[in-house]
Motif scaffolding. Structure first.
Motif, PDB file in Angstrom:
ATOM      1  N   GLY A   1       7.788   3.249  -4.704  1.00 39.01           N
ATOM      2  CA  GLY A   1       6.486   2.999  -4.117  1.00 39.01           C
ATOM      3  C   GLY A   1       5.463   2.659  -5.180  1.00 39.01           C
ATOM      4  O   GLY A   1       5.784   2.521  -6.372  1.00 39.01           O
ATOM      5  N   ASN A   2       4.198   2.562  -4.743  1.00 38.65           N
ATOM      6  CA  ASN A   2       3.125   2.250  -5.696  1.00 38.65           C
ATOM      7  C   ASN A   2       2.772   3.432  -6.572  1.00 38.65           C
ATOM      8  O   ASN A   2       2.109   3.277  -7.597  1.00 38.65           O
ATOM      9  CB  ASN A   2       1.872   1.797  -4.949  1.00 38.65           C
ATOM     10  CG  ASN A   2       1.995   0.348  -4.476  1.00 38.65           C
ATOM     11  OD1 ASN A   2       2.871  -0.391  -4.927  1.00 38.65           O
ATOM     12  ND2 ASN A   2       1.119  -0.048  -3.550  1.00 38.65           N
ATOM     13  N   ASN A   3       3.180   4.624  -6.165  1.00 39.84           N
ATOM     14  CA  ASN A   3       2.874   5.840  -6.922  1.00 39.84           C
ATOM     15  C   ASN A   3       3.966   6.860  -6.639  1.00 39.84           C
ATOM     16  O   ASN A   3       4.805   6.674  -5.738  1.00 39.84           O
ATOM     17  CB  ASN A   3       1.486   6.383  -6.547  1.00 39.84           C
ATOM     18  CG  ASN A   3       1.307   6.544  -5.046  1.00 39.84           C
ATOM     19  OD1 ASN A   3       2.079   7.252  -4.406  1.00 39.84           O
ATOM     20  ND2 ASN A   3       0.295   5.863  -4.487  1.00 39.84           N
TER      21      ASN A   3
ATOM     22  N   GLU B   1       4.363   7.913  -2.888  1.00 39.70           N
ATOM     23  CA  GLU B   1       5.015   6.927  -2.026  1.00 39.70           C
ATOM     24  C   GLU B   1       6.513   6.872  -2.308  1.00 39.70           C
ATOM     25  O   GLU B   1       7.324   6.728  -1.379  1.00 39.70           O
ATOM     26  CB  GLU B   1       4.381   5.553  -2.226  1.00 39.70           C
ATOM     27  CG  GLU B   1       2.960   5.442  -1.677  1.00 39.70           C
ATOM     28  CD  GLU B   1       2.446   4.006  -1.676  1.00 39.70           C
ATOM     29  OE1 GLU B   1       3.178   3.119  -2.180  1.00 39.70           O
ATOM     30  OE2 GLU B   1       1.336   3.767  -1.162  1.00 39.70           O
TER      31      GLU B   1
ATOM     32  N   TYR C   1       3.461   3.883   9.182  1.00 43.18           N
ATOM     33  CA  TYR C   1       3.088   2.981   8.078  1.00 43.18           C
ATOM     34  C   TYR C   1       3.220   1.542   8.561  1.00 43.18           C
ATOM     35  O   TYR C   1       4.103   0.785   8.122  1.00 43.18           O
ATOM     36  CB  TYR C   1       3.997   3.231   6.869  1.00 43.18           C
ATOM     37  CG  TYR C   1       3.816   4.591   6.232  1.00 43.18           C
ATOM     38  CD1 TYR C   1       2.737   4.850   5.397  1.00 43.18           C
ATOM     39  CD2 TYR C   1       4.742   5.606   6.463  1.00 43.18           C
ATOM     40  CE1 TYR C   1       2.589   6.113   4.794  1.00 43.18           C
ATOM     41  CE2 TYR C   1       4.591   6.859   5.874  1.00 43.18           C
ATOM     42  CZ  TYR C   1       3.518   7.098   5.058  1.00 43.18           C
ATOM     43  OH  TYR C   1       3.354   8.339   4.458  1.00 43.18           O
TER      44      TYR C   1
ATOM     45  N   ASN D   1       2.721  -1.490   5.887  1.00 42.15           N
ATOM     46  CA  ASN D   1       3.516  -1.487   4.656  1.00 42.15           C
ATOM     47  C   ASN D   1       3.871  -2.913   4.230  1.00 42.15           C
ATOM     48  O   ASN D   1       4.030  -3.812   5.065  1.00 42.15           O
ATOM     49  CB  ASN D   1       4.771  -0.637   4.836  1.00 42.15           C
ATOM     50  CG  ASN D   1       5.805  -1.289   5.725  1.00 42.15           C
ATOM     51  OD1 ASN D   1       6.556  -2.162   5.294  1.00 42.15           O
ATOM     52  ND2 ASN D   1       5.847  -0.862   7.001  1.00 42.15           N
ATOM     53  N   HIS D   2       4.014  -3.082   2.936  1.00 41.75           N
ATOM     54  CA  HIS D   2       4.313  -4.412   2.373  1.00 41.75           C
ATOM     55  C   HIS D   2       5.501  -4.290   1.427  1.00 41.75           C
ATOM     56  O   HIS D   2       5.540  -3.404   0.572  1.00 41.75           O
ATOM     57  CB  HIS D   2       3.113  -4.969   1.613  1.00 41.75           C
ATOM     58  CG  HIS D   2       3.410  -6.254   0.901  1.00 41.75           C
ATOM     59  ND1 HIS D   2       3.586  -7.448   1.563  1.00 41.75           N
ATOM     60  CD2 HIS D   2       3.572  -6.531  -0.434  1.00 41.75           C
ATOM     61  CE1 HIS D   2       3.835  -8.402   0.693  1.00 41.75           C
ATOM     62  NE2 HIS D   2       3.827  -7.871  -0.535  1.00 41.75           N
TER      63      HIS D   2
ATOM     64  N   TYR E   1       7.722  -5.986  -1.513  1.00 38.89           N
ATOM     65  CA  TYR E   1       7.704  -6.989  -2.575  1.00 38.89           C
ATOM     66  C   TYR E   1       9.088  -7.637  -2.687  1.00 38.89           C
ATOM     67  O   TYR E   1      10.088  -7.082  -2.227  1.00 38.89           O
ATOM     68  CB  TYR E   1       7.316  -6.345  -3.910  1.00 38.89           C
ATOM     69  CG  TYR E   1       5.876  -5.894  -3.939  1.00 38.89           C
ATOM     70  CD1 TYR E   1       4.861  -6.771  -4.322  1.00 38.89           C
ATOM     71  CD2 TYR E   1       5.541  -4.591  -3.570  1.00 38.89           C
ATOM     72  CE1 TYR E   1       3.535  -6.364  -4.337  1.00 38.89           C
ATOM     73  CE2 TYR E   1       4.222  -4.170  -3.594  1.00 38.89           C
ATOM     74  CZ  TYR E   1       3.217  -5.064  -3.976  1.00 38.89           C
ATOM     75  OH  TYR E   1       1.897  -4.651  -3.986  1.00 38.89           O
TER      76      TYR E   1
ATOM     77  N   GLN F   1       9.981  -2.920  -4.453  1.00 37.07           N
ATOM     78  CA  GLN F   1       8.857  -1.989  -4.356  1.00 37.07           C
ATOM     79  C   GLN F   1       8.202  -2.159  -2.989  1.00 37.07           C
ATOM     80  O   GLN F   1       8.064  -3.274  -2.481  1.00 37.07           O
ATOM     81  CB  GLN F   1       7.845  -2.267  -5.464  1.00 37.07           C
ATOM     82  CG  GLN F   1       6.685  -1.286  -5.502  1.00 37.07           C
ATOM     83  CD  GLN F   1       5.742  -1.571  -6.666  1.00 37.07           C
ATOM     84  OE1 GLN F   1       6.057  -2.378  -7.548  1.00 37.07           O
ATOM     85  NE2 GLN F   1       4.599  -0.925  -6.678  1.00 37.07           N
TER      86      GLN F   1
ATOM     87  N   SER G   1       4.837  -1.014  -0.761  1.00 39.45           N
ATOM     88  CA  SER G   1       3.496  -0.408  -0.708  1.00 39.45           C
ATOM     89  C   SER G   1       3.284   0.143   0.703  1.00 39.45           C
ATOM     90  O   SER G   1       3.269  -0.608   1.678  1.00 39.45           O
ATOM     91  CB  SER G   1       2.438  -1.461  -1.033  1.00 39.45           C
ATOM     92  OG  SER G   1       1.137  -0.926  -0.894  1.00 39.45           O
TER      93      SER G   1
ATOM     94  N   LYS H   1       0.684   1.938   1.984  1.00 38.15           N
ATOM     95  CA  LYS H   1      -0.692   1.857   2.470  1.00 38.15           C
ATOM     96  C   LYS H   1      -1.021   3.022   3.400  1.00 38.15           C
ATOM     97  O   LYS H   1      -0.473   4.105   3.260  1.00 38.15           O
ATOM     98  CB  LYS H   1      -0.954   0.494   3.115  1.00 38.15           C
ATOM     99  CG  LYS H   1      -0.773  -0.677   2.140  1.00 38.15           C
ATOM    100  CD  LYS H   1      -1.142  -2.010   2.774  1.00 38.15           C
ATOM    101  CE  LYS H   1      -0.955  -3.122   1.746  1.00 38.15           C
ATOM    102  NZ  LYS H   1      -1.287  -4.456   2.300  1.00 38.15           N
TER     103      LYS H   1
END
Length: 564
Positions: free
Chosen positions: A30-32, A35, A70, A73-74, A76, A89, A91, A93
């Motif tokens: 995830g972004n962090n 996540e 979610y 969510n996006h 990548y 990855q 995201s 959100k």
């Protein structure tokens, strides 16, 4: 040149094993760290055989994220780190925890909304987002049950209500007219008795149409011995009618049951035989009727003749009639004739209740004053009973899983100028506990009690033999009360052959003789399903509590249940 060719072949084979036998790895972050922790909690599949499998797993993960809130969510682009490792990855959100669904009061019943949400207001209701899909499916199914098979639900104008809440409008597309069953057409077994559709399955014209409920009801045909379902029912919709098609086939339900038993007579030490014939004819007139005939002659010079006739749904009503006649003769001591008339009502495919009248006439066949326990008498009882039957048609060796029969009789015994109140109660039930596909445990409980101030020998309960407690002579034990437990551990070698143990336990009281005893039986047996029917062999040795087991007292029972 030959060595060079062999070397080339080895290299090609090595590369092939490396390419085709290789396992691909997928890593998602995830972004962090939070996540990434959420994504790991989804327990997604990390090892894959090929690239397509990886892509399918990512699509599945995104659908799961949508369902738990979610929705923004996006993902990548997928990266190839090396020949065997891929990573991407996601995201996440914002996670939306609840949704406010606005509705038109004229389109949906408030009671239905109250069953899915604890927060129902004048024009909207609130549910957890994670329950959105299941809630809409439930509402849709309930509207279909009310006779609207073409109902469609969808949410429109989905917007953000607050930081973690969404709002949407519920659109319901349906026809204004409810659908009822216009006509029922039976395919395959056209002569199937229609009363069974109406009263047994409870499917009839002008009934509110609900296909799921109909499919559930038609499965109850598995409890009928004379018919079975070929495939699930289908429906034909037209502008003004709803036609239901039910696909059935007639099955062989007549049976011929008999057994031959032999053992050593305790008094003469000679080999002696006993046996019985049992004929059952079911639905030969395509009415659902059943006729049973039983004749038995055993080593105790006892003869039994019994016939039963059952006519279901008499005159197209939900009530059926059962008629029975039983004649029993004990050598030259006495004879007893039982007659009964009962009315039954089939509650559903498994439960049945009945009530009626039972009369008995018994005559002393001995010369006068030669017996002080056998007398002429008549009885009249009022009967009330309950029956439960659950089949397991997938098992041809043991087609009935559970059977319960409870009956109570209350009445009066008449003898010359005397009369006495009596009651007769009986319970007979068994259950098969399926441990797995091959192993099962059979348990049967059989209890009967005759309650009276005084007793005659020719009115006592009689038991013993293959159909009660094995290892004893047929109907050789007289009692005013008895309780029997029959158990078998069964092992199926295949679909047509099984072996089993025999362990029976019995207790009885005879108030006429002021005796009570415990009985024990051990043995073994097997069953073979042939083209003719089911052949069963039992070897059983029984004793009472005051005697030891003797091999000479063993009983061998052979029976054949032929279907036709």
């Amino acid at each position: 040149m030959q060595k060079t060719g062999i070397l080339y072949l080895i290299i090609v084979i090595s590369i092939s094993f490396d390419v085709f036998g290789q396992t691909l790895s997928l890593h998602i972050s995830g972004n962090n760290p939070y996540e990434t922790k959420v994504l790991d909690s989804l327990d997604y599949r990390k090892k894959h055989e090929n690239y397509v499998s990886i892509q399918n797993e990512i699509d599945l993960i995104q659908k799961t994220l949508f369902n738990i809130g979610y929705i923004e969510n996006h993902i990548y682009p997928l990266k190839k780190n090396n020949d065997s490792t891929f990573s991407t990855q996601i995201s996440l959100k914002t996670k939306y925890k609840a949704i406010h669904i606005y509705y038109e009061r004229s389109q949906i019943d408030i009671k239905l909304l109250n069953s899915v949400s604890e927060k129902v207001f004048e024009n909207y209701f609130i549910i957890d987002f994670i329950q959105l899909e299941s809630t809409l499916n439930f509402i849709n199914s309930k509207m279909i049950e009310k006779g609207f098979p073409f109902t469609k639900l969808k949410l429109s104008n989905i917007e953000i209500e607050s930081r973690h809440n969404l709002k949407a409008y519920l659109n319901i597309e349906t026809t204004n007219r409810k659908r009822n069953i216009s006509k029922i057409i039976i395919k395959g077994y056209e002569k199937f008795p229609h009363s069974f559709l109406k009263y047994y399955l409870k499917i009839k014209p002008n009934q509110l149409f609900n296909l799921n409920e109909i499919k559930t009801k038609t499965k109850g045909l598995n409890n009928l011995r004379f018919a079975s379902e070929i495939k699930p029912p289908e429906v034909l919709f037209s502008k003004d009618s709803t036609t239901l098609y039910v696909y059935l086939q007639k099955t062989a339900s007549n049976t011929f049951d008999g057994f031959l038993g032999f053992g050593t007579n305790e008094d003469t030490n000679n080999l002696q035989f006993d046996g019985y014939l049992n004929l059952s004819l079911i639905n030969n007139l395509n009415y659902g009727e059943s006729f049973k005939l039983n004749y038995k002659s055993d080593e105790n010079d006892q003869k039994t003749f019994e016939t039963n006739l059952s006519l279901p749904y008499l005159l197209k009503s939900p009530i059926g009639i059962d008629l029975a006649l039983r004649i029993f003769k004990q050598d030259s001591s006495f004879s007893t004739v039982n007659q009964s008339v009962k009315a039954h009502y089939q509650i559903n495919t498994k439960h049945k209740i009945y009530s009626g009248i039972l009369s008995t006439q018994s005559n002393n066949l001995l010369n006068e004053n030669t017996s002080t326990t056998i007398f002429d008498y008549n009885t009249r009882y009022f009967s009330l009973g309950y029956q439960f039957l659950k089949n397991q048609n997938y098992n041809s060796l043991f087609p009935i899983n559970t059977s319960i029969l409870f009956e109570t009789n209350i009445g009066t015994r008449y003898q010359t100028d005397q009369q006495e109140n009596q009651s007769l109660m009986s319970f007979d039930g068994y259950k098969i506990l399926n441990l797995d596909n091959k192993n099962s445990f059979y348990l049967r409980l059989n209890v009967a009690n005759l309650n009276s101030k005084t007793y005659f020998e020719n009115e006592l309960l009689r038991f013993g033999g293959i159909n009660s407690i094995r290892g004893f002579e047929e109907n050789s034990i007289y009692a005013t009360l008895f309780g029997l437990i029959n158990t078998e551990y069964r092992y199926q070698l295949n679909n047509t052959l099984y072996i089993h143990s025999i362990s029976d336990l019995g207790f009885f009281e005879n108030e006429l003789q002021n005796t009570e005893e415990r009985l024990y039986t051990f043995g073994f047996g097997f069953g073979i399903l042939t083209k003719t029917g089911l052949l069963k062999f039992n070897f059983a040795n029984g004793k009472n509590e005051n005697n030891s087991f003797k091999l000479a007292n063993s009983k061998i029972h052979l029976s054949l249940i032929a279907n036709f």
